[in-house]
Enzyme design. Structure first.
Site, PDB file in Angstrom:
ATOM      1  N   ASP A  37       3.643  10.457  -2.683  1.00  0.00           N
ATOM      2  CA  ASP A  37       2.238   9.700  -2.473  1.00  0.00           C
ATOM      3  C   ASP A  37       1.193  10.286  -3.384  1.00  0.00           C
ATOM      4  OD1 ASP A  37       1.606   8.197   0.573  1.00  0.00           O
ATOM      5  OD2 ASP A  37      -0.066   8.711  -0.807  1.00  0.00           O
ATOM      6  N   ASN A  99       7.875   1.971  -1.535  1.00  0.00           N
ATOM      7  CA  ASN A  99       7.197   1.389  -0.277  1.00  0.00           C
ATOM      8  C   ASN A  99       5.602   1.525  -0.561  1.00  0.00           C
ATOM      9  OD1 ASN A  99       6.397   1.598   2.767  1.00  0.00           O
ATOM     10  ND2 ASN A  99       5.469   3.230   1.867  1.00  0.00           N
ATOM     11  N   TYR A 170      -1.885  -9.927  -3.973  1.00  0.00           N
ATOM     12  CA  TYR A 170      -1.065  -9.019  -3.072  1.00  0.00           C
ATOM     13  C   TYR A 170       0.273 -10.057  -2.776  1.00  0.00           C
ATOM     14  CZ  TYR A 170       0.566  -6.620   1.106  1.00  0.00           C
ATOM     15  OH  TYR A 170       1.411  -6.063   2.065  1.00  0.00           O
ATOM     16  N   LYS A 174       4.099  -9.469  -3.931  1.00  0.00           N
ATOM     17  CA  LYS A 174       5.178  -9.315  -2.780  1.00  0.00           C
ATOM     18  C   LYS A 174       6.290 -10.311  -3.089  1.00  0.00           C
ATOM     19  CE  LYS A 174       3.990  -5.589  -0.394  1.00  0.00           C
ATOM     20  NZ  LYS A 174       4.670  -4.407  -0.802  1.00  0.00           N
ATOM     21  N   THR A 204      -1.154   0.172  10.649  1.00  0.00           N
ATOM     22  CA  THR A 204      -1.515   0.888   9.497  1.00  0.00           C
ATOM     23  C   THR A 204      -2.824   0.744   9.049  1.00  0.00           C
ATOM     24  OG1 THR A 204      -0.984  -0.152   7.573  1.00  0.00           O
ATOM     25  CG2 THR A 204       0.958   1.097   8.704  1.00  0.00           C
TER      26      THR A 204
HETATM   27  N1  LIG Z   1       1.364  -2.620   7.523  1.00  0.00           N
HETATM   28  C1  LIG Z   1       1.756  -3.737   7.481  1.00  0.00           C
HETATM   29  O1  LIG Z   1       2.017  -4.655   8.482  1.00  0.00           O
HETATM   30  C2  LIG Z   1       2.416  -4.365   6.186  1.00  0.00           C
HETATM   31  C3  LIG Z   1       2.868  -5.570   5.901  1.00  0.00           C
HETATM   32  C4  LIG Z   1       3.754  -6.165   4.807  1.00  0.00           C
HETATM   33  C5  LIG Z   1       3.874  -5.141   3.864  1.00  0.00           C
HETATM   34  N2  LIG Z   1       3.300  -3.929   3.914  1.00  0.00           N
HETATM   35  C6  LIG Z   1       3.840  -3.060   2.808  1.00  0.00           C
HETATM   36  O2  LIG Z   1       4.331  -1.806   3.368  1.00  0.00           O
HETATM   37  C7  LIG Z   1       4.198  -0.997   2.444  1.00  0.00           C
HETATM   38  C8  LIG Z   1       3.258   0.312   3.328  1.00  0.00           C
HETATM   39  O3  LIG Z   1       2.049   0.101   3.622  1.00  0.00           O
HETATM   40  P1  LIG Z   1       1.385   0.735   4.742  1.00  0.00           P
HETATM   41  O4  LIG Z   1       0.899  -0.284   5.528  1.00  0.00           O
HETATM   42  O5  LIG Z   1       2.141   1.693   5.348  1.00  0.00           O
HETATM   43  O6  LIG Z   1       0.034   1.081   4.034  1.00  0.00           O
HETATM   44  P2  LIG Z   1      -0.660   2.523   3.869  1.00  0.00           P
HETATM   45  O7  LIG Z   1      -1.719   2.467   3.190  1.00  0.00           O
HETATM   46  O8  LIG Z   1      -0.715   3.178   5.239  1.00  0.00           O
HETATM   47  O9  LIG Z   1       0.478   3.427   3.078  1.00  0.00           O
HETATM   48  C9  LIG Z   1       0.604   3.032   1.656  1.00  0.00           C
HETATM   49  C10 LIG Z   1       0.616   4.379   1.125  1.00  0.00           C
HETATM   50  O10 LIG Z   1       1.140   4.264  -0.488  1.00  0.00           O
HETATM   51  C11 LIG Z   1       0.446   5.283  -1.187  1.00  0.00           C
HETATM   52  N3  LIG Z   1       0.076   4.667  -2.724  1.00  0.00           N
HETATM   53  C12 LIG Z   1      -0.707   3.929  -2.880  1.00  0.00           C
HETATM   54  N4  LIG Z   1      -0.558   3.832  -4.309  1.00  0.00           N
HETATM   55  C13 LIG Z   1       0.352   4.371  -4.783  1.00  0.00           C
HETATM   56  C14 LIG Z   1       0.736   4.782  -5.958  1.00  0.00           C
HETATM   57  N5  LIG Z   1       0.531   4.323  -7.180  1.00  0.00           N
HETATM   58  N6  LIG Z   1       1.653   5.626  -6.033  1.00  0.00           N
HETATM   59  C15 LIG Z   1       2.105   6.613  -5.031  1.00  0.00           C
HETATM   60  N7  LIG Z   1       1.702   6.236  -3.800  1.00  0.00           N
HETATM   61  C16 LIG Z   1       0.673   5.249  -3.728  1.00  0.00           C
HETATM   62  C17 LIG Z   1      -0.793   5.567  -0.382  1.00  0.00           C
HETATM   63  O11 LIG Z   1      -1.536   6.798  -0.808  1.00  0.00           O
HETATM   64  C18 LIG Z   1      -0.628   5.387   1.167  1.00  0.00           C
HETATM   65  O12 LIG Z   1      -0.260   6.624   1.724  1.00  0.00           O
HETATM   66  C19 LIG Z   1       3.285  -1.442   1.322  1.00  0.00           C
HETATM   67  O13 LIG Z   1       3.993  -1.612   0.317  1.00  0.00           O
HETATM   68  C20 LIG Z   1       2.616  -2.602   2.123  1.00  0.00           C
HETATM   69  O14 LIG Z   1       2.081  -3.447   1.209  1.00  0.00           O
HETATM   70  C21 LIG Z   1       2.883  -3.451   5.056  1.00  0.00           C
END
Ligand SMILES: NC(=O)c1ccc[n+]([C@@H]2O[C@H](COP(=O)([O-])OP(=O)(O)OC[C@H]3O[C@@H](n4cnc5c(N)ncnc54)[C@H](O)[C@@H]3O)[C@@H](O)[C@H]2O)c1
Length: 312
Positions: A37, A99, A170, A174, A204
């Site tokens: 992370d 992720n 985004y 995706k 989140t």
């Molecule tokens: N939460 C949802 O409902 C949802 C829906 C669709 C897709 N997603 C996808 O799920 C994944 C996780 O998202 P989340 O909701 O847990 O968000 P989040 O912000 O809680 O977690 C994402 C993490 O990625 C880390 N990060 C960002 N850029 C980075 C980089 N360049 N290198 C390394 N780490 C990096 C951040 O520091 C963070 O801790 C993402 O790809 C997001 O697009 C989430």
């Protein structure tokens, strides 16, 4: 739970949210985990080593083995260092969960170049770069006669597969990740690697920004718990899932829908090149009320989920 002991996993963006839950679940199943992370803001600014280190501590408290990594997944050389870090610190690599992600929502007409570039970079290149270096490692092992049973789990989104207003950057990234998964599955199968992707839904900081606060229910099952995504990852990482590849798993609470994207639809066919006038007449006849995307909420409902806004 499938037994993943002896396997080594990298989970990117595992310091928070959904990735943290993936890392904890893989560790509970016995895998050693490189917790990657960068630790920046939701918009991708800054860096902080603490989130990854905290999750490593949580895994150690469970009796598991883990190491922290703070590489930027969108940095090609950094992604190579991350793959090597897992091999050096944890003894190999079997599972790569891509992720990590950021959000910079804006209506298309107002979106600036930096908002587009940052989101495309972290998501799309942030999938390509780690997968590329992990794949090179697995190809080398496969060519050396080592029986590889490796996994790539990518992270798409309902925004990418159904199309969400305000998320052109985004959603395009995706949708690209869903296509990338299908191509990776076809290319890497020969080395014993499967590739699948999730279209997750969970509470989140990301959903808080996009949809506002979504409070958990007072009692009973919480469909928005980010831990609901992890069983899909653990199941796909089992040796028994070797035949399941190139699929996109929509997950909402207890609903897991193996999506079918861009399947054949309305066919207009003739034995010669179409004349534009005639094609237009056919289009009007076949679509008398026009035709347009139903949007993300309708797509989520049809896949077994719910509107995140309606949940709050
Ligand atoms: N939460 C949802 O409902 C949802 C829906 C669709 C897709 N997603 C996808 O799920 C994944 C996780 O998202 P989340 O909701 O847990 O968000 P989040 O912000 O809680 O977690 C994402 C993490 O990625 C880390 N990060 C960002 N850029 C980075 C980089 N360049 N290198 C390394 N780490 C990096 C951040 O520091 C963070 O801790 C993402 O790809 C997001 O697009 C989430």
């Amino acid at each position: 739970m499938p037994d993943l002991s002896g396997k080594v996993a990298i989970v990117t963006g595992a310091g928070r949210g959904i990735g943290r839950e993936h890392a904890l679940a893989l560790a509970r199943a016995g895998a050693k985990v490189l917790v990657n992370d960068l630790g920046g803001s939701l918009g991708g600014e800054g860096a902080d080593a603490a989130p990854a280190e905290q999750v490593v501590e949580e895994i150690r408290a469970l009796g598991g083995e883990a190491a922290a990594d703070n590489e930027n997944v969108a940095d090609f050389a950094g992604a190579e260092r991350m793959v090597q870090h897992a091999i050096d610190a944890l003894g190999g690599l079997d599972i790569l969960v891509c992720n990590a992600g950021i959000l910079r929502d804006r209506m298309l007409v107002n979106m600036d170049e930096a908002e587009w570039d940052a989101v495309i970079n972290v998501h799309l290149k942030g999938h390509f770069a780690p997968t590329r270096h992990a794949a090179a490692h697995w190809r080398e092992r496969s060519k050396a006669g080592d029986p590889v049973r490796a996994r790539v789990i990518c992270t798409s989104s309902p925004s990418g597969v159904f199309g969400n207003v305000g998320q052109a950057n985004y959603g395009a990234a995706k949708a690209g990740i869903a296509a990338f998964t299908q191509i990776a599955a076809q290319e890497l199968g020969r080395y014993g690697v499967t590739a699948n992707c999730l279209a997750p839904n969970a509470r989140t900081r990301m959903t808080e920004q996009a949809f506002g606060e979504i409070p958990p229910p007072d009692e009973g099952f919480d469909p928005m718990d980010p831990g609901n995504m992890a069983p899909v990852v653990v199941a796909l990482c089992a040796d028994e899932a070797q035949g399941i590849t190139g699929q996109c798993f929509f997950v909402y609470g207890g609903a897991v829908n193996v999506l079918q994207g861009w399947s054949p639809g309305e066919l207009f066919v003739r034995d010669a090149r179409w004349d534009a006038d005639e094609l237009l007449a056919e289009l009007q006849e076949r679509f008398p009320s026009g035709v347009s995307p139903a949007g993300m909420v309708a797509g989520m409902m049809s896949a077994g989920g719910q509107s995140l806004s309606a949940t709050s």
